[in-house]
Scaffold this active site. Sequence first.
Site, PDB file in Angstrom:
ATOM      1  N   ALA A  93      38.942-123.970  28.706  1.00  0.00           N
ATOM      2  CA  ALA A  93      39.435-122.861  28.569  1.00  0.00           C
ATOM      3  C   ALA A  93      40.861-122.041  29.323  1.00  0.00           C
ATOM      4  O   ALA A  93      41.866-121.762  29.298  1.00  0.00           O
ATOM      5  CB  ALA A  93      38.757-121.600  28.329  1.00  0.00           C
ATOM      6  N   CYS A 110      33.804-119.157  28.787  1.00  0.00           N
ATOM      7  CA  CYS A 110      32.775-119.791  29.080  1.00  0.00           C
ATOM      8  C   CYS A 110      31.670-119.511  27.280  1.00  0.00           C
ATOM      9  O   CYS A 110      31.006-118.716  27.899  1.00  0.00           O
ATOM     10  CB  CYS A 110      31.878-119.883  30.284  1.00  0.00           C
ATOM     11  SG  CYS A 110      30.152-121.440  30.497  1.00  0.00           S
ATOM     12  N   CYS A 134      32.494-126.170  33.959  1.00  0.00           N
ATOM     13  CA  CYS A 134      31.483-125.201  33.316  1.00  0.00           C
ATOM     14  C   CYS A 134      30.636-125.012  33.208  1.00  0.00           C
ATOM     15  O   CYS A 134      29.099-125.350  33.311  1.00  0.00           O
ATOM     16  CB  CYS A 134      31.729-125.931  31.887  1.00  0.00           C
ATOM     17  SG  CYS A 134      30.936-124.755  30.380  1.00  0.00           S
ATOM     18  N   GLY A 192      43.681-131.380  30.063  1.00  0.00           N
ATOM     19  CA  GLY A 192      45.187-130.605  31.265  1.00  0.00           C
ATOM     20  C   GLY A 192      46.037-132.055  31.103  1.00  0.00           C
ATOM     21  O   GLY A 192      47.510-131.347  30.650  1.00  0.00           O
ATOM     22  N   GLU A 237      45.627-143.586  32.949  1.00  0.00           N
ATOM     23  CA  GLU A 237      44.541-142.636  32.270  1.00  0.00           C
ATOM     24  C   GLU A 237      43.162-144.337  31.887  1.00  0.00           C
ATOM     25  O   GLU A 237      44.266-145.096  31.315  1.00  0.00           O
ATOM     26  CB  GLU A 237      44.636-141.953  30.871  1.00  0.00           C
ATOM     27  CG  GLU A 237      43.367-142.125  29.950  1.00  0.00           C
ATOM     28  CD  GLU A 237      42.194-141.437  31.149  1.00  0.00           C
ATOM     29  OE1 GLU A 237      42.339-140.164  31.198  1.00  0.00           O
ATOM     30  OE2 GLU A 237      41.576-141.751  31.306  1.00  0.00           O
TER      31      GLU A 237
HETATM   32  P1  FAD Z   1      39.397-133.839  32.289  1.00  0.00           P
HETATM   33  O1  FAD Z   1      39.277-133.353  30.734  1.00  0.00           O
HETATM   34  O2  FAD Z   1      37.929-133.813  32.817  1.00  0.00           O
HETATM   35  O3  FAD Z   1      39.633-134.986  32.898  1.00  0.00           O
HETATM   36  C1  FAD Z   1      40.588-135.946  33.461  1.00  0.00           C
HETATM   37  C2  FAD Z   1      40.659-136.771  33.240  1.00  0.00           C
HETATM   38  O4  FAD Z   1      41.364-137.891  34.342  1.00  0.00           O
HETATM   39  C3  FAD Z   1      40.038-138.012  32.616  1.00  0.00           C
HETATM   40  O5  FAD Z   1      40.182-138.574  30.666  1.00  0.00           O
HETATM   41  C4  FAD Z   1      39.740-139.192  33.025  1.00  0.00           C
HETATM   42  O6  FAD Z   1      39.543-140.619  32.801  1.00  0.00           O
HETATM   43  C5  FAD Z   1      41.185-139.334  33.978  1.00  0.00           C
HETATM   44  N1  FAD Z   1      40.686-139.813  35.290  1.00  0.00           N
HETATM   45  C6  FAD Z   1      39.765-140.100  36.552  1.00  0.00           C
HETATM   46  N2  FAD Z   1      40.104-140.432  37.300  1.00  0.00           N
HETATM   47  C7  FAD Z   1      41.530-141.523  37.266  1.00  0.00           C
HETATM   48  C8  FAD Z   1      42.085-141.825  37.770  1.00  0.00           C
HETATM   49  N3  FAD Z   1      41.331-141.798  39.170  1.00  0.00           N
HETATM   50  N4  FAD Z   1      43.770-142.079  37.161  1.00  0.00           N
HETATM   51  C9  FAD Z   1      43.859-141.830  35.756  1.00  0.00           C
HETATM   52  N5  FAD Z   1      43.162-141.183  35.787  1.00  0.00           N
HETATM   53  C10 FAD Z   1      42.292-140.624  35.700  1.00  0.00           C
HETATM   54  N6  FAD Z   1      35.332-126.416  28.484  1.00  0.00           N
HETATM   55  C11 FAD Z   1      35.691-125.193  28.397  1.00  0.00           C
HETATM   56  O7  FAD Z   1      36.395-124.435  28.119  1.00  0.00           O
HETATM   57  N7  FAD Z   1      34.119-124.471  27.485  1.00  0.00           N
HETATM   58  C12 FAD Z   1      33.118-125.142  27.590  1.00  0.00           C
HETATM   59  O8  FAD Z   1      32.032-124.952  26.242  1.00  0.00           O
HETATM   60  C13 FAD Z   1      32.349-126.560  28.348  1.00  0.00           C
HETATM   61  N8  FAD Z   1      31.661-127.092  27.803  1.00  0.00           N
HETATM   62  C14 FAD Z   1      31.303-127.921  28.856  1.00  0.00           C
HETATM   63  C15 FAD Z   1      30.061-129.159  28.757  1.00  0.00           C
HETATM   64  C16 FAD Z   1      29.970-130.144  29.233  1.00  0.00           C
HETATM   65  C17 FAD Z   1      28.391-130.671  29.414  1.00  0.00           C
HETATM   66  C18 FAD Z   1      31.087-130.270  29.929  1.00  0.00           C
HETATM   67  C19 FAD Z   1      30.386-131.830  31.090  1.00  0.00           C
HETATM   68  C20 FAD Z   1      32.035-129.286  30.455  1.00  0.00           C
HETATM   69  C21 FAD Z   1      32.422-128.703  29.523  1.00  0.00           C
HETATM   70  N9  FAD Z   1      33.721-127.715  29.662  1.00  0.00           N
HETATM   71  C22 FAD Z   1      33.758-126.890  29.455  1.00  0.00           C
HETATM   72  C23 FAD Z   1      34.525-128.310  31.007  1.00  0.00           C
HETATM   73  C24 FAD Z   1      35.898-128.935  30.165  1.00  0.00           C
HETATM   74  O9  FAD Z   1      35.205-129.881  29.363  1.00  0.00           O
HETATM   75  C25 FAD Z   1      36.568-129.199  32.077  1.00  0.00           C
HETATM   76  O10 FAD Z   1      37.333-128.197  32.302  1.00  0.00           O
HETATM   77  C26 FAD Z   1      37.801-130.193  31.197  1.00  0.00           C
HETATM   78  O11 FAD Z   1      38.327-131.346  30.335  1.00  0.00           O
HETATM   79  C27 FAD Z   1      38.808-129.526  32.169  1.00  0.00           C
HETATM   80  O12 FAD Z   1      39.384-130.861  31.683  1.00  0.00           O
HETATM   81  P2  FAD Z   1      40.795-131.662  33.195  1.00  0.00           P
HETATM   82  O13 FAD Z   1      41.710-132.699  32.511  1.00  0.00           O
HETATM   83  O14 FAD Z   1      40.826-130.704  34.334  1.00  0.00           O
HETATM   84  O15 FAD Z   1      39.940-132.582  33.044  1.00  0.00           O
HETATM   85  C1  UQ1 Z   2      39.684-122.172  24.407  1.00  0.00           C
HETATM   86  O1  UQ1 Z   2      40.294-121.614  25.037  1.00  0.00           O
HETATM   87  C2  UQ1 Z   2      38.825-123.696  24.206  1.00  0.00           C
HETATM   88  O2  UQ1 Z   2      39.599-124.787  24.940  1.00  0.00           O
HETATM   89  C3  UQ1 Z   2      39.708-125.226  23.126  1.00  0.00           C
HETATM   90  C4  UQ1 Z   2      37.416-123.855  25.067  1.00  0.00           C
HETATM   91  O3  UQ1 Z   2      36.835-125.068  25.084  1.00  0.00           O
HETATM   92  C5  UQ1 Z   2      36.282-125.472  23.839  1.00  0.00           C
HETATM   93  C6  UQ1 Z   2      36.447-122.526  25.310  1.00  0.00           C
HETATM   94  O4  UQ1 Z   2      35.484-122.576  25.087  1.00  0.00           O
HETATM   95  C7  UQ1 Z   2      37.092-121.534  25.014  1.00  0.00           C
HETATM   96  C8  UQ1 Z   2      35.965-120.362  24.805  1.00  0.00           C
HETATM   97  C9  UQ1 Z   2      38.501-121.299  24.660  1.00  0.00           C
HETATM   98  C10 UQ1 Z   2      38.767-119.914  24.416  1.00  0.00           C
HETATM   99  C11 UQ1 Z   2      39.579-119.078  23.288  1.00  0.00           C
HETATM  100  C12 UQ1 Z   2      39.322-118.168  22.362  1.00  0.00           C
HETATM  101  C13 UQ1 Z   2      39.342-118.331  20.633  1.00  0.00           C
HETATM  102  C14 UQ1 Z   2      38.184-117.269  23.134  1.00  0.00           C
END
Ligand code: FAD
Ligand code: UQ1
Length: 414
Positions: free
Chosen positions: A310, A342, A163, A14, A35
């Site tokens: 996603a 998902c 997830c 994000g 970060e």
């Molecule tokens: P993150 O990407 O986790 O980023 C958070 C960041 O904040 C990290 O870089 C961290 O180092 C940083 N941070 C932490 N504490 C601090 C602090 N105090 N100060 C500054 N920075 C800090 N999503 C999908 O869409 N499809 C999938 O198939 C899927 N499969 C997954 C499978 C697994 C095993 C896992 C673990 C996750 C999966 N996800 C999937 C979920 C997805 O990875 C997360 O929902 C997504 O990364 C969320 O983004 P975010 O920016 O909220 O958090």
């Molecule tokens: C998606 O946008 C996304 O972020 C890049 C994922 O994380 C890896 C996903 O797993 C999925 C399913 C999407 C949605 C994208 C499509 C093409 C359905």
Amino acid sequence: RLNCELLVLGGGAGGCSVASKFASKLDKNHVIIVEPSEIHYYQPMLTLVGGGIKKVSDAARPMRNVLPSGAHWVKDSAISFEPTNNIVRTKEGISISYDYLLVALGLELRFDLVEGLQEALANPDSGVSSNYSPHFAERTFENLKKFDKGNAIFTFPNTPVKCAGAPQKACYISEDYLRKHGKRENANVMYKTSLPVIFGVKHYADALNELCKRRNIDVGLRQELIEIDVGKKEAIFCNLDKKDDTFEIPYTMLHVTPPMSAPESLRNDKILSDETGFLNVDKMTLQHPKFPNIFGIGDCTNLPTSKTAAAVAAQNRVVFNNITHVMRGEEPRAIYDGYTSCPLVTGYGSCILAEFDYELQPLETFPIDQRKESAIMYYLKKDIMPSLYWFGLLKGFWNGPEVFRKLFHFGAPK
Ligand code: FAD
Ligand code: UQ1
């Protein structure tokens, strides 16, 4: 002391995606990203790492290469907030003042909340692994290769998770591995979830229950892993409907999805977060209800939808537009519909792509029945999604599949 126009906390999915959008728009050094990590992991790939389909190194890139060059990276952790003075403080003692703040801190994995889990993970021969950590995902595959006979157990904790499909993906891929390698007859495959259903969206839950029945996966609902006895190789569960009722099951391999919580800095802050510790945001605009210059995105927010990359993809355009509106002195007017998705990998070569909104109604991109296991969805997940993440989402270009959904459905309501 530093100051900036936009401060982004967290350089994960994000934070990096929204910072990229603003870094190309605002002057250099007007965006600061805090970060602490040297490495950025593409977390959705860890599921495939656990099945031996990818290596953990495929999921990792140096943070320096993914954060936008037009933003200033402060390699530090945010620890406290002073929203009335527009200041964030870091672990190294830096005060950063901002005009606008985006909180994108993700969530915390709480391996410490299951007794014996940290000890088990520290021991490579324990039979215990977790795809949730880049340090322990390859071990799932090691355990599959070593498996001879006994119980293979997969757990889902009693907390919000990211997830929500990933715990069962680990189970399905492992079950398929054991079947394909002639070990299935000697294995009991068990999926133990704290939830009252296998999946929160009935449309997909029906298909998944059917799949578990067909593949003889023993699904236990309302069962929470509370302790691991590493010496005896036993997993101790509690029955969530009868609190004092605990029982132990021996395992040959145990895949743990750890409990998760909001980041500590938010849990400790009573102004910005709600009673669960997650950042309070308006579910449509992603703006903080008390501080109009603060927005949130992703796993650290209290948005009532499933926490995924996603979802972050769909949220990042809303956040970008609404921060831009507020910068111009206007009201935020971009709306997030709760879209999340998902890809439920069900084996080597098959996947059910679940996509839904706040109402837990399917919001599917493709004009096919997405409840059916599909090879195309598997290759989309394995071969297309990584590039979509690294070059689309993180660079600020990918805003989720809404445009494709509209195109494929020719302007139909969904
Ligand atoms: P993150 O990407 O986790 O980023 C958070 C960041 O904040 C990290 O870089 C961290 O180092 C940083 N941070 C932490 N504490 C601090 C602090 N105090 N100060 C500054 N920075 C800090 N999503 C999908 O869409 N499809 C999938 O198939 C899927 N499969 C997954 C499978 C697994 C095993 C896992 C673990 C996750 C999966 N996800 C999937 C979920 C997805 O990875 C997360 O929902 C997504 O990364 C969320 O983004 P975010 O920016 O909220 O958090
Ligand atoms: C998606 O946008 C996304 O972020 C890049 C994922 O994380 C890896 C996903 O797993 C999925 C399913 C999407 C949605 C994208 C499509 C093409 C359905």
